[in-house]
Design a protein around this motif. Structure first.
Motif, PDB file in Angstrom:
ATOM      1  N   ALA A 184      -6.013   6.761 -44.892  1.00 26.78           N
ATOM      2  CA  ALA A 184      -7.132   5.621 -44.403  1.00 26.78           C
ATOM      3  C   ALA A 184      -7.578   5.832 -43.213  1.00 26.78           C
ATOM      4  CB  ALA A 184      -6.943   4.483 -44.965  1.00 26.78           C
ATOM      5  N   LYS A 185      -6.673   5.731 -42.097  1.00 29.24           N
ATOM      6  CA  LYS A 185      -7.088   5.729 -40.697  1.00 29.24           C
ATOM      7  C   LYS A 185      -7.572   7.052 -40.402  1.00 29.24           C
ATOM      8  CE  LYS A 185      -6.035   1.732 -39.752  1.00 29.24           C
ATOM      9  NZ  LYS A 185      -6.903   0.499 -39.597  1.00 29.24           N
ATOM     10  N   LEU A 186      -6.905   8.176 -40.953  1.00 28.12           N
ATOM     11  CA  LEU A 186      -7.453   9.439 -40.712  1.00 28.12           C
ATOM     12  C   LEU A 186      -8.877   9.721 -41.168  1.00 28.12           C
ATOM     13  CD1 LEU A 186      -4.253  11.798 -40.880  1.00 28.12           C
ATOM     14  CD2 LEU A 186      -5.602  11.237 -38.762  1.00 28.12           C
ATOM     15  N   GLN A 187      -9.104   9.030 -42.387  1.00 25.88           N
ATOM     16  CA  GLN A 187     -10.198   9.197 -42.886  1.00 25.88           C
ATOM     17  C   GLN A 187     -11.492   8.451 -41.999  1.00 25.88           C
ATOM     18  OE1 GLN A 187     -10.649   7.829 -46.987  1.00 25.88           O
ATOM     19  NE2 GLN A 187     -12.422   8.974 -47.158  1.00 25.88           N
ATOM     20  N   GLN A 188     -11.082   7.456 -41.501  1.00 25.17           N
ATOM     21  CA  GLN A 188     -12.044   6.812 -40.733  1.00 25.17           C
ATOM     22  C   GLN A 188     -12.169   7.661 -39.419  1.00 25.17           C
ATOM     23  OE1 GLN A 188     -10.215   3.113 -39.829  1.00 25.17           O
ATOM     24  NE2 GLN A 188     -10.901   2.082 -41.935  1.00 25.17           N
ATOM     25  N   ASN A 189     -11.321   8.115 -38.919  1.00 25.16           N
ATOM     26  CA  ASN A 189     -11.309   8.745 -37.439  1.00 25.16           C
ATOM     27  C   ASN A 189     -10.178   9.925 -37.525  1.00 25.16           C
ATOM     28  OD1 ASN A 189     -11.278   9.645 -34.853  1.00 25.16           O
ATOM     29  ND2 ASN A 189     -10.434   7.733 -34.011  1.00 25.16           N
ATOM     30  N   PRO A 190     -10.641  11.159 -37.706  1.00 27.53           N
ATOM     31  CA  PRO A 190      -9.898  12.217 -37.852  1.00 27.53           C
ATOM     32  C   PRO A 190      -9.029  12.646 -36.270  1.00 27.53           C
ATOM     33  CG  PRO A 190     -12.037  12.837 -38.675  1.00 27.53           C
ATOM     34  CD  PRO A 190     -12.057  11.382 -37.742  1.00 27.53           C
ATOM     35  N   ASN A 191      -9.512  11.909 -35.307  1.00 27.15           N
ATOM     36  CA  ASN A 191      -8.818  12.088 -34.142  1.00 27.15           C
ATOM     37  C   ASN A 191      -7.867  10.873 -33.912  1.00 27.15           C
ATOM     38  OD1 ASN A 191      -9.783  14.521 -33.516  1.00 27.15           O
ATOM     39  ND2 ASN A 191     -11.841  13.565 -32.936  1.00 27.15           N
ATOM     40  N   SER A 192      -7.492  10.294 -34.912  1.00 23.86           N
ATOM     41  CA  SER A 192      -6.713   8.734 -34.855  1.00 23.86           C
ATOM     42  C   SER A 192      -5.258   9.352 -33.847  1.00 23.86           C
ATOM     43  CB  SER A 192      -6.243   8.070 -35.956  1.00 23.86           C
ATOM     44  OG  SER A 192      -7.457   7.527 -36.532  1.00 23.86           O
ATOM     45  N   THR A 193      -4.831   8.139 -33.114  1.00 24.67           N
ATOM     46  CA  THR A 193      -3.396   8.122 -32.748  1.00 24.67           C
ATOM     47  C   THR A 193      -2.810   7.253 -33.192  1.00 24.67           C
ATOM     48  OG1 THR A 193      -4.218   6.685 -30.962  1.00 24.67           O
ATOM     49  CG2 THR A 193      -4.419   9.125 -30.366  1.00 24.67           C
ATOM     50  N   ALA A 194      -1.321   7.550 -33.108  1.00 17.46           N
ATOM     51  CA  ALA A 194      -0.331   6.424 -33.561  1.00 17.46           C
ATOM     52  C   ALA A 194       0.532   5.917 -32.406  1.00 17.46           C
ATOM     53  CB  ALA A 194       0.294   7.175 -34.774  1.00 17.46           C
ATOM     54  N   ALA A 195       1.125   4.626 -32.811  1.00 15.73           N
ATOM     55  CA  ALA A 195       2.065   4.199 -31.699  1.00 15.73           C
ATOM     56  C   ALA A 195       3.103   3.447 -32.698  1.00 15.73           C
ATOM     57  CB  ALA A 195       1.312   3.051 -30.719  1.00 15.73           C
ATOM     58  N   ILE A 196       4.200   3.840 -32.312  1.00 16.67           N
ATOM     59  CA  ILE A 196       5.401   3.417 -33.097  1.00 16.67           C
ATOM     60  C   ILE A 196       6.202   2.446 -32.024  1.00 16.67           C
ATOM     61  CG2 ILE A 196       7.528   3.680 -34.352  1.00 16.67           C
ATOM     62  CD1 ILE A 196       6.505   6.629 -34.773  1.00 16.67           C
TER      63      ILE A 196
END
Length: 110
Positions: free
Chosen positions: A58-70
């Protein structure tokens, strides 16, 4: 007064509490018989939330350049992060397999 000892890693702290104060504690948790399977199941079937795969998609659909923080705790907490029973790699693996490149994954140790 009642004396209570709190163990913090290799150190202990002793303090006094008024008589009648409630002291709450948890029993030590038994190790999981198959931790890797339990981690996979929790990521696929979380309680009250979409799966991690669904959230990432869902996040990638909103923004294909999404980043992730763990965000993980440091080694002062009894949480397994590495090895076959670790929780970190299954999360990173899901992010990578969903299309988030490693240079857009940040791991914060706090």
């Amino acid at each position: 007064m009642q004396k209570v000892t709190l163990t913090l890693g290799a150190e202990s702290l002793e303090f006094s509490l008024p008589d009648g104060a409630d002291i709450l504690s948890m029993k030590e948790a038994a190790p999981l018989p198959h931790p890797a399977e339990a981690i996979e199941d929790a990521l696929r079937n979380p309680i009250g939330s979409p799966s991690l795969d669904e959230i990432i998609a869902a996040k990638l659909q909103q923004n294909p350049n999404s980043t992730a923080a763990i965000v993980i705790s440091d080694n002062t907490r009894p949480v397994p992060y590495k090895g076959e029973s670790g929780i970190l790699w299954p999360i990173i693996d899901r992010l990578l397999s969903q299309g988030i490149p490693s240079n857009r994954i940040l791991v914060l140790v706090a």
